[in-house]
Design a protein around this motif. Structure first.
Motif, PDB file in Angstrom:
ATOM      1  N   VAL A 188       0.821  -1.213   0.000  1.00  0.00           N
ATOM      2  CA  VAL A 188       0.000   0.000   0.000  1.00  0.00           C
ATOM      3  C   VAL A 188       0.858   1.266   0.000  1.00  0.00           C
ATOM      4  O   VAL A 188       0.338   2.367   0.143  1.00  0.00           O
ATOM      5  N   GLY A 189       2.164   1.124  -0.183  1.00  0.00           N
ATOM      6  CA  GLY A 189       3.064   2.265  -0.137  1.00  0.00           C
ATOM      7  C   GLY A 189       3.135   3.006  -1.458  1.00  0.00           C
ATOM      8  O   GLY A 189       2.614   2.570  -2.477  1.00  0.00           O
ATOM      9  N   ALA A 190       3.793   4.149  -1.412  1.00  0.00           N
ATOM     10  CA  ALA A 190       4.006   4.960  -2.607  1.00  0.00           C
ATOM     11  C   ALA A 190       5.443   5.449  -2.611  1.00  0.00           C
ATOM     12  O   ALA A 190       6.030   5.717  -1.561  1.00  0.00           O
ATOM     13  N   PHE A 191       6.010   5.563  -3.788  1.00  0.00           N
ATOM     14  CA  PHE A 191       7.348   6.101  -3.991  1.00  0.00           C
ATOM     15  C   PHE A 191       7.203   7.330  -4.868  1.00  0.00           C
ATOM     16  O   PHE A 191       6.632   7.261  -5.960  1.00  0.00           O
TER      17      PHE A 191
ATOM     18  N   THR B 287       4.491   9.560  -8.956  1.00  0.00           N
ATOM     19  CA  THR B 287       4.128   8.730  -7.808  1.00  0.00           C
ATOM     20  C   THR B 287       3.966   7.310  -8.340  1.00  0.00           C
ATOM     21  O   THR B 287       3.159   7.071  -9.236  1.00  0.00           O
ATOM     22  N   LEU B 288       4.769   6.396  -7.796  1.00  0.00           N
ATOM     23  CA  LEU B 288       4.742   5.003  -8.227  1.00  0.00           C
ATOM     24  C   LEU B 288       4.218   4.128  -7.102  1.00  0.00           C
ATOM     25  O   LEU B 288       4.458   4.403  -5.929  1.00  0.00           O
ATOM     26  N   ARG B 289       3.488   3.085  -7.489  1.00  0.00           N
ATOM     27  CA  ARG B 289       2.958   2.100  -6.545  1.00  0.00           C
ATOM     28  C   ARG B 289       3.195   0.711  -7.116  1.00  0.00           C
ATOM     29  O   ARG B 289       3.480   0.556  -8.294  1.00  0.00           O
ATOM     30  N   ARG B 290       3.020  -0.292  -6.292  1.00  0.00           N
ATOM     31  CA  ARG B 290       3.202  -1.685  -6.735  1.00  0.00           C
ATOM     32  C   ARG B 290       2.013  -2.138  -7.566  1.00  0.00           C
ATOM     33  O   ARG B 290       0.900  -1.676  -7.376  1.00  0.00           O
ATOM     34  N   GLY B 291       2.263  -3.079  -8.466  1.00  0.00           N
ATOM     35  CA  GLY B 291       1.201  -3.752  -9.194  1.00  0.00           C
ATOM     36  C   GLY B 291       0.815  -3.114 -10.509  1.00  0.00           C
ATOM     37  O   GLY B 291       1.413  -2.158 -10.976  1.00  0.00           O
ATOM     38  N   GLU B 292      -0.213  -3.719 -11.084  1.00  0.00           N
ATOM     39  CA  GLU B 292      -0.731  -3.277 -12.377  1.00  0.00           C
ATOM     40  C   GLU B 292      -1.637  -2.062 -12.204  1.00  0.00           C
ATOM     41  O   GLU B 292      -2.314  -1.945 -11.181  1.00  0.00           O
ATOM     42  N   PRO B 293      -1.691  -1.208 -13.200  1.00  0.00           N
ATOM     43  CA  PRO B 293      -2.573  -0.041 -13.096  1.00  0.00           C
ATOM     44  C   PRO B 293      -4.039  -0.453 -12.998  1.00  0.00           C
ATOM     45  O   PRO B 293      -4.501  -1.294 -13.744  1.00  0.00           O
ATOM     46  N   ALA B 294      -4.742   0.123 -12.036  1.00  0.00           N
ATOM     47  CA  ALA B 294      -6.176  -0.113 -11.910  1.00  0.00           C
ATOM     48  C   ALA B 294      -6.945   0.905 -12.742  1.00  0.00           C
ATOM     49  O   ALA B 294      -8.075   0.676 -13.129  1.00  0.00           O
ATOM     50  N   ALA B 295      -6.306   2.024 -13.001  1.00  0.00           N
ATOM     51  CA  ALA B 295      -6.916   3.110 -13.771  1.00  0.00           C
ATOM     52  C   ALA B 295      -5.781   3.904 -14.408  1.00  0.00           C
ATOM     53  O   ALA B 295      -4.628   3.774 -13.999  1.00  0.00           O
TER      54      ALA B 295
END
Length: 107
Positions: free
Chosen positions: A23-26, A69-77
């Motif tokens: 749930v983190g962000a970079f 802003t980057l997050r883990r996983g595939e784009p949801a939107a």
């Protein structure tokens, strides 16, 4: 923002990819023209670009830098895009500049 002094954007993405909480962000700043490299580096590290803000110093000029802003996983939107122009064509500070100063506690 114009140079990659310690590492290239792909290396930052790779380093963060294995450490970032689900749930983190970079948040990363870099030269505006490296968008394709950020996208590729993020994908290779299992990250996605969740948002980006392109910052231009003066209206009519090329962007100075981008904040991703980057997050883990595939784009949801699709990524949320924003832009800031800090001075108008005459060099007068804009509302974006005032908002940035207020956010930074400089207003």
């Amino acid at each position: 923002a114009r140079g990659e002094y310690r590492a290239v954007v792909e290396a930052y993405c790779a380093a963060v990819g294995g450490l970032l909480a689900l749930v983190g962000a970079f948040v990363m700043c870099g030269a505006a023209p490296v968008e394709a490299r950020v996208q590729a580096g993020a994908m290779a590290a299992g990250l996605r670009v969740d948002a980006r803000c392109v910052v231009t110093g003066r209206a009519g000029q090329a962007p100075l830098f981008t904040v991703w802003t980057l997050r883990r996983g595939e784009p949801a939107a699709p990524a949320v895009d924003a832009a800031m122009v800090l001075r108008d064509a005459a060099g007068v500070p804009t509302a974006d500049a005032a908002a940035l100063r207020a956010f930074a506690g400089l207003a």
